[in-house]
Design an enzyme around this catalytic site. Structure first.
Site, PDB file in Angstrom:
ATOM      1  N   GLU A 104       0.841  -1.200   0.000  1.00 21.43           N
ATOM      2  CA  GLU A 104       0.000   0.000   0.000  1.00 21.43           C
ATOM      3  C   GLU A 104       0.878   1.253   0.000  1.00 21.43           C
ATOM      4  O   GLU A 104       2.018   1.221   0.460  1.00 21.43           O
ATOM      5  CB  GLU A 104      -0.913  -0.053   1.240  1.00 21.43           C
ATOM      6  CG  GLU A 104      -1.817   1.135   1.469  1.00 21.43           C
ATOM      7  CD  GLU A 104      -2.845   1.400   0.387  1.00 21.43           C
ATOM      8  OE1 GLU A 104      -2.453   1.559  -0.789  1.00 21.43           O
ATOM      9  OE2 GLU A 104      -4.042   1.499   0.711  1.00 21.43           O
ATOM     10  N   ASP A 105       0.351   2.348  -0.542  1.00 20.73           N
ATOM     11  CA  ASP A 105       1.133   3.583  -0.560  1.00 20.73           C
ATOM     12  C   ASP A 105       1.206   4.230   0.816  1.00 20.73           C
ATOM     13  O   ASP A 105       2.284   4.567   1.292  1.00 20.73           O
ATOM     14  CB  ASP A 105       0.554   4.570  -1.604  1.00 20.73           C
ATOM     15  CG  ASP A 105      -0.945   4.837  -1.447  1.00 20.73           C
ATOM     16  OD1 ASP A 105      -1.594   4.243  -0.553  1.00 20.73           O
ATOM     17  OD2 ASP A 105      -1.487   5.643  -2.232  1.00 20.73           O
ATOM     18  N   ASP A 108      -3.497   5.660   6.520  1.00 18.93           N
ATOM     19  CA  ASP A 108      -4.002   6.877   7.148  1.00 18.93           C
ATOM     20  C   ASP A 108      -4.925   6.441   8.288  1.00 18.93           C
ATOM     21  O   ASP A 108      -4.452   6.078   9.359  1.00 18.93           O
ATOM     22  CB  ASP A 108      -4.716   7.667   6.040  1.00 18.93           C
ATOM     23  CG  ASP A 108      -5.112   9.057   6.439  1.00 18.93           C
ATOM     24  OD1 ASP A 108      -4.232   9.831   6.817  1.00 18.93           O
ATOM     25  OD2 ASP A 108      -6.308   9.376   6.381  1.00 18.93           O
ATOM     26  N   PHE A 157      -0.847  16.274   4.117  1.00 14.69           N
ATOM     27  CA  PHE A 157      -1.309  15.689   2.855  1.00 14.69           C
ATOM     28  C   PHE A 157      -0.153  15.710   1.866  1.00 14.69           C
ATOM     29  O   PHE A 157       0.357  16.764   1.505  1.00 14.69           O
ATOM     30  CB  PHE A 157      -2.530  16.410   2.293  1.00 14.69           C
ATOM     31  CG  PHE A 157      -3.183  15.603   1.219  1.00 14.69           C
ATOM     32  CD1 PHE A 157      -4.033  14.551   1.534  1.00 14.69           C
ATOM     33  CD2 PHE A 157      -2.887  15.825  -0.122  1.00 14.69           C
ATOM     34  CE1 PHE A 157      -4.595  13.757   0.530  1.00 14.69           C
ATOM     35  CE2 PHE A 157      -3.445  15.036  -1.124  1.00 14.69           C
ATOM     36  CZ  PHE A 157      -4.301  14.001  -0.796  1.00 14.69           C
ATOM     37  N   ARG A 170       1.058  11.795  -9.401  1.00 13.47           N
ATOM     38  CA  ARG A 170       1.505  10.417  -9.123  1.00 13.47           C
ATOM     39  C   ARG A 170       2.884  10.135  -9.706  1.00 13.47           C
ATOM     40  O   ARG A 170       3.614   9.293  -9.213  1.00 13.47           O
ATOM     41  CB  ARG A 170       0.519   9.409  -9.719  1.00 13.47           C
ATOM     42  CG  ARG A 170      -0.862   9.395  -9.065  1.00 13.47           C
ATOM     43  CD  ARG A 170      -1.608   8.137  -9.520  1.00 13.47           C
ATOM     44  NE  ARG A 170      -3.039   8.184  -9.267  1.00 13.47           N
ATOM     45  CZ  ARG A 170      -3.625   7.810  -8.135  1.00 13.47           C
ATOM     46  NH1 ARG A 170      -2.905   7.393  -7.123  1.00 13.47           N
ATOM     47  NH2 ARG A 170      -4.938   7.862  -8.010  1.00 13.47           N
TER      48      ARG A 170
HETATM   49  P1  IMP Z   1      -7.078   4.930   4.949  1.00 17.40           P
HETATM   50  O1  IMP Z   1      -8.128   3.899   4.669  1.00 17.40           O
HETATM   51  O2  IMP Z   1      -7.659   6.116   5.664  1.00 17.40           O
HETATM   52  O3  IMP Z   1      -5.872   4.372   5.657  1.00 17.40           O
HETATM   53  O4  IMP Z   1      -6.705   5.541   3.547  1.00 17.40           O
HETATM   54  C1  IMP Z   1      -5.586   5.289   2.847  1.00 17.40           C
HETATM   55  C2  IMP Z   1      -5.757   5.864   1.477  1.00 17.40           C
HETATM   56  O5  IMP Z   1      -6.116   7.256   1.541  1.00 17.40           O
HETATM   57  C3  IMP Z   1      -4.447   5.819   0.740  1.00 17.40           C
HETATM   58  O6  IMP Z   1      -4.292   4.616   0.023  1.00 17.40           O
HETATM   59  C4  IMP Z   1      -4.561   7.032  -0.162  1.00 17.40           C
HETATM   60  O7  IMP Z   1      -5.272   6.683  -1.338  1.00 17.40           O
HETATM   61  C5  IMP Z   1      -5.387   8.013   0.616  1.00 17.40           C
HETATM   62  N1  IMP Z   1      -4.524   8.967   1.348  1.00 17.40           N
HETATM   63  C6  IMP Z   1      -4.398   9.098   2.674  1.00 17.40           C
HETATM   64  N2  IMP Z   1      -3.525  10.070   2.992  1.00 17.40           N
HETATM   65  C7  IMP Z   1      -3.089  10.578   1.816  1.00 17.40           C
HETATM   66  C8  IMP Z   1      -2.135  11.612   1.476  1.00 17.40           C
HETATM   67  O8  IMP Z   1      -1.508  12.277   2.318  1.00 17.40           O
HETATM   68  N3  IMP Z   1      -1.938  11.826   0.158  1.00 17.40           N
HETATM   69  C9  IMP Z   1      -2.588  11.122  -0.827  1.00 17.40           C
HETATM   70  N4  IMP Z   1      -3.470  10.138  -0.547  1.00 17.40           N
HETATM   71  C10 IMP Z   1      -3.715   9.876   0.759  1.00 17.40           C
HETATM   72 MG    MG Z   2      -4.704   4.168  -1.970  1.00 21.80          MG
END
Ligand code: IMP
Ligand code: MG
Length: 184
Positions: A104-105, A108, A157, A170
């Site tokens: 995963e990238d 959050d 962010f 990206r």
């Molecule tokens: P989570 O389910 O809240 O953990 O969301 C994770 C997803 O939210 C990541 O795979 C990203 O697609 C998006 N995301 C969360 N923070 C960022 C950020 O700082 N920049 C870009 N995308 C983010």
């Molecule tokens: Mg994502």
């Protein structure tokens, strides 16, 4: 050097340089390959954000592996997750008995990965681990800790190296903090 200034002008600052990313991804690749010694990990790239990290990571893993892609989308706002995950593209084949590594990238809230881990666990893999390039631990809404993390970052962010804002940035080779002016 490729001139990315048309995109980097939207950054408040560079958070992680291309060199620092490469160095850390190499370390992770070696460590992961070592930890899976004697196994053949099934590496799953979570599209689209993880694709750049994934393609560097697998080339830093000197071991036999297979891979596949899964694409998710969350309902709600485009920047943050609602917790309700929709599968846009599922895996091509079963993972029963496989040693799955989810790539995963960024983690959050952790809701996307929790959902995916639950969903994939039901398919009876031998194991499931998570490799996340970035982690924002202060934003977590579920007790999820990646097995491998590239960098822990503050609640900012960020874009680049696969991460987007409205599908842009990206392809930036570094990670940067997006200037607040760009949200408007
Ligand atoms: P989570 O389910 O809240 O953990 O969301 C994770 C997803 O939210 C990541 O795979 C990203 O697609 C998006 N995301 C969360 N923070 C960022 C950020 O700082 N920049 C870009 N995308 C983010
Ligand atoms: Mg994502």
């Amino acid at each position: 050097m490729i001139d990315f200034s048309s995109l980097t002008t939207d950054l408040e600052r560079v958070l992680i340089t291309e060199d620092a990313l490469m160095a850390r991804v190499r370390e992770l690749g070696e460590q992961i390959a070592h930890d899976y010694e004697g196994k053949r990990p099934f590496v799953i790239c979570i599209l689209k954000g993880a694709v750049v990290f994934f393609s560097d990571l697998i080339r830093a893993m000197p071991c036999a592996l297979s891979f596949d892609f899964i694409a998710t989308s969350s309902y709600g706002s485009n920047a943050y997750t609602s917790g309700v995950v929709r599968i846009l593209k599922d895996l091509d084949r079963p993972i029963e008995g496989e040693h799955v590594l989810l790539v995963e990238d960024i983690v959050d809230s952790g809701l996307t990965l929790s959902y995916l881990v639950n969903m994939l666990s039901a398919r009876k893999p031998a194991s499931i681990r998570i490799a996340a390039l970035l982690d924002k631990p202060t934003r977590r809404k579920t007790p999820l800790i990646p097995d491998y993390t590239g960098f822990e970052i503050d609640d900012l962010f960020v874009v680049g190296y696969g991460l987007d804002y409205a599908q842009k940035y990206r392809n930036l080779p570094m990670i940067g903090v997006l200037s607040p002016m760009c949200y408007m």
